[in-house]
Enzyme design. Structure first.
Site, short mmCIF file in Angstrom:
data_model
loop_
_atom_site.label_atom_id
_atom_site.label_comp_id
_atom_site.label_asym_id
_atom_site.label_seq_id
_atom_site.Cartn_x
_atom_site.Cartn_y
_atom_site.Cartn_z
N PRO A 7 0.85 -1.19 0.00
CA PRO A 7 0.00 0.00 0.00
C PRO A 7 0.89 1.25 0.00
CG PRO A 7 -0.01 -1.03 2.16
CD PRO A 7 0.79 -1.92 1.25
N HIS A 8 0.48 2.26 -0.73
CA HIS A 8 1.32 3.46 -0.83
C HIS A 8 0.44 4.70 -0.97
CE1 HIS A 8 0.56 2.01 -4.90
NE2 HIS A 8 0.58 3.27 -5.27
N ALA A 9 1.07 5.82 -0.65
CA ALA A 9 0.37 7.10 -0.79
C ALA A 9 1.38 8.17 -1.19
CB ALA A 9 -0.29 7.50 0.53
#
Length: 90
Positions: A7-9
């Site tokens: 997961p990344h942002a």
């Protein structure tokens, strides 16, 4: 897939790309394309202008984790310090 979730942002307030690793020896349902649980969760936070740095970081992490012995070592590690040592060794 392959027991790994990323997961990344991208957030404008992030000045320095960072990542954290979560380990779940029993696995977590992450709705992966291969329908298998994730044992390693690599969370990445990058600034809006850090796309290339993000890709380089992800590439280096995945190159390491494709080597089954490193992935298993990380999953079986007893502490965060041990995981850091594994990454530094690589």
């Amino acid at each position: 897939g392959f027991g790994i979730a990323v997961p990344h942002a991208r957030i404008k307030e992030v000045r320095r790309i960072s990542f954290a690793i979560g380990v779940s020896p029993q696995g977590i349902d992450f709705d992966a394309i291969d329908k298998k649980p994730a044992f390693l969760i690599i969370m990445v936070a990058a600034g809006e202008g850090q796309h290339m740095e993000y890709l380089r970081l992800l590439s280096r992490i995945m190159t390491l984790l494709k080597k089954e012995n490193y992935k298993e070592k990380i999953i079986k590690a007893a502490s965060a310090d041990e995981i850091i040592d594994i990454f530094q060794e690589a």
